[in-house]
Design an enzyme around this catalytic site. Sequence first.
Site, PDB file in Angstrom:
ATOM      1  N   GLY A  63       0.824  -1.220   0.000  1.00 40.94           N
ATOM      2  CA  GLY A  63       0.000   0.000   0.000  1.00 40.94           C
ATOM      3  C   GLY A  63       0.846   1.253   0.000  1.00 40.94           C
ATOM      4  O   GLY A  63       0.660   2.145   0.830  1.00 40.94           O
ATOM      5  N   SER A  84       1.294   3.416  -2.673  1.00 38.72           N
ATOM      6  CA  SER A  84       0.994   4.374  -3.742  1.00 38.72           C
ATOM      7  C   SER A  84       0.649   5.755  -3.190  1.00 38.72           C
ATOM      8  O   SER A  84       0.773   6.750  -3.891  1.00 38.72           O
ATOM      9  CB  SER A  84      -0.176   3.863  -4.592  1.00 38.72           C
ATOM     10  OG  SER A  84      -1.272   3.516  -3.775  1.00 38.72           O
ATOM     11  N   ARG A  85       0.217   5.796  -1.931  1.00 40.34           N
ATOM     12  CA  ARG A  85      -0.240   7.070  -1.343  1.00 40.34           C
ATOM     13  C   ARG A  85       0.096   7.079   0.143  1.00 40.34           C
ATOM     14  O   ARG A  85       0.485   6.064   0.713  1.00 40.34           O
ATOM     15  CB  ARG A  85      -1.764   7.209  -1.471  1.00 40.34           C
ATOM     16  CG  ARG A  85      -2.294   7.231  -2.863  1.00 40.34           C
ATOM     17  CD  ARG A  85      -3.807   7.408  -2.902  1.00 40.34           C
ATOM     18  NE  ARG A  85      -4.525   6.208  -2.540  1.00 40.34           N
ATOM     19  CZ  ARG A  85      -5.328   6.094  -1.471  1.00 40.34           C
ATOM     20  NH1 ARG A  85      -5.522   7.123  -0.668  1.00 40.34           N
ATOM     21  NH2 ARG A  85      -5.945   4.961  -1.215  1.00 40.34           N
ATOM     22  N   VAL A 104      -3.367  -7.067  -1.771  1.00 41.57           N
ATOM     23  CA  VAL A 104      -2.706  -7.929  -0.772  1.00 41.57           C
ATOM     24  C   VAL A 104      -3.707  -8.666   0.121  1.00 41.57           C
ATOM     25  O   VAL A 104      -3.310  -9.537   0.898  1.00 41.57           O
ATOM     26  CB  VAL A 104      -1.677  -7.141   0.086  1.00 41.57           C
ATOM     27  CG1 VAL A 104      -0.471  -6.751  -0.752  1.00 41.57           C
ATOM     28  CG2 VAL A 104      -2.295  -5.930   0.759  1.00 41.57           C
ATOM     29  N   TYR A 118     -12.738  -1.771  12.196  1.00 40.13           N
ATOM     30  CA  TYR A 118     -11.382  -1.237  12.011  1.00 40.13           C
ATOM     31  C   TYR A 118     -10.544  -1.495  13.276  1.00 40.13           C
ATOM     32  O   TYR A 118      -9.435  -2.021  13.195  1.00 40.13           O
ATOM     33  CB  TYR A 118     -11.453   0.264  11.719  1.00 40.13           C
ATOM     34  CG  TYR A 118     -10.104   0.917  11.498  1.00 40.13           C
ATOM     35  CD1 TYR A 118      -9.412   0.737  10.314  1.00 40.13           C
ATOM     36  CD2 TYR A 118      -9.519   1.713  12.495  1.00 40.13           C
ATOM     37  CE1 TYR A 118      -8.168   1.336  10.106  1.00 40.13           C
ATOM     38  CE2 TYR A 118      -8.286   2.320  12.292  1.00 40.13           C
ATOM     39  CZ  TYR A 118      -7.614   2.121  11.094  1.00 40.13           C
ATOM     40  OH  TYR A 118      -6.383   2.713  10.897  1.00 40.13           O
ATOM     41  N   ALA A 143     -10.949  -3.623  15.726  1.00 33.68           N
ATOM     42  CA  ALA A 143     -10.696  -5.041  15.988  1.00 33.68           C
ATOM     43  C   ALA A 143      -9.613  -5.586  15.058  1.00 33.68           C
ATOM     44  O   ALA A 143      -8.740  -6.359  15.491  1.00 33.68           O
ATOM     45  CB  ALA A 143     -11.991  -5.838  15.824  1.00 33.68           C
ATOM     46  N   LYS A 194      -7.196  -3.852  13.752  1.00 27.28           N
ATOM     47  CA  LYS A 194      -5.911  -3.261  14.139  1.00 27.28           C
ATOM     48  C   LYS A 194      -5.409  -3.848  15.464  1.00 27.28           C
ATOM     49  O   LYS A 194      -4.203  -3.909  15.708  1.00 27.28           O
ATOM     50  CB  LYS A 194      -6.049  -1.736  14.221  1.00 27.28           C
ATOM     51  CG  LYS A 194      -6.234  -1.071  12.857  1.00 27.28           C
ATOM     52  CD  LYS A 194      -5.012  -1.301  11.966  1.00 27.28           C
ATOM     53  CE  LYS A 194      -5.116  -0.605  10.639  1.00 27.28           C
ATOM     54  NZ  LYS A 194      -3.926  -0.825   9.785  1.00 27.28           N
ATOM     55  N   ILE A 214      -3.189  10.911  11.537  1.00 31.68           N
ATOM     56  CA  ILE A 214      -2.175  11.315  10.558  1.00 31.68           C
ATOM     57  C   ILE A 214      -2.888  11.898   9.339  1.00 31.68           C
ATOM     58  O   ILE A 214      -3.848  11.299   8.834  1.00 31.68           O
ATOM     59  CB  ILE A 214      -1.313  10.092  10.120  1.00 31.68           C
ATOM     60  CG1 ILE A 214      -0.759   9.319  11.342  1.00 31.68           C
ATOM     61  CG2 ILE A 214      -0.186  10.540   9.191  1.00 31.68           C
ATOM     62  CD1 ILE A 214       0.183  10.061  12.238  1.00 31.68           C
TER      63      ILE A 214
END
Length: 246
Positions: free
Chosen positions: A9, A11-12, A61, A152, A154, A156, A185
């Site tokens: 990941g 690309s950005r 992925v 999200y 869970a 992480k 961020i």
Amino acid sequence: MRKTVLITGSSRGIGAQTAIKFAENDYNVIINYKNSKQNALDLLNEIRKKGVESIALKADVSDFQEAQNLVTKSLEEFGHLDVLVNNAGIACQKLFTDISHEEWTHMFDVNIHSMFNCTKPVVNSMLKRHSGKIINISSVWGITGGACEVHYSASKAAVIGFTKSLAKELGPSNIQVNCIAPGFIETDMNKNLNLKESEIEDIKKETPCMRLGNTKDVSEAVFFLAGASSDFITGQVIGVNGGILI
Ligand code: NAP
């Protein structure tokens, strides 16, 4: 021999900035993208100008076979991988009662199953060389839990369990596995939240460092965990969050 890093990941956002950081420090860089081909090609161009070798590979992925192909192609191109950064991720805000089974499964596929998919083939090659660094990107929500982000948070939290367990297993083989848990961020991920200016100001006020984080804040920590200075650090969760969680 120049070292090589694979960043999923990239690309950005955090992944792209991390790719630049490694390239500036004489690493060959494998960029991975899923949808943002042009961003990946622009980044490839920027990185090659720094005098290192780089390729950009398309792979989802979350798909086991695509992740396997990504690692295989990376190894064919560069012969070895010194560092794997498992960064690819998605976020989503909604009430638990509104999360569908498909959304729940997709979140886990992208945020944690991807880590199994990429790490497994990379570890096999690192074991042969008795050396390697794996850095996984979790989130502050993986530690504290976040309302309206149950899937999200869970996923992480699972990244943290994955990191700690793998660190114990791979420590004797001289492979260090660590995790970074960023706070807020500034990337597309948060832009998509469409927060009001007043809400952003509130986040800043709650943060001891009195600002939002940027991609450089995270890439510096990733780079530290990839280097020899962190050889005695494994299984750790490093908060890059301006002190919002202490
Ligand atoms: P971002 O700007 O939205 O970028 C996400 C990156 O992940 C993109 O390069 C995207 O690639 C890639 N990606 C998504 N799904 C993928 C898949 N199935 N296969 C391959 N690549 C995929 O997000 P970010 O803020 O940089 O986040 C990076 C990581 O940091 C994520 O794991 C995120 O959860 C974590 N994090 C972010 C924050 C934050 O505040 N931003 C806080 C805590 C943790 P394409 O565009 O090419 O599809």
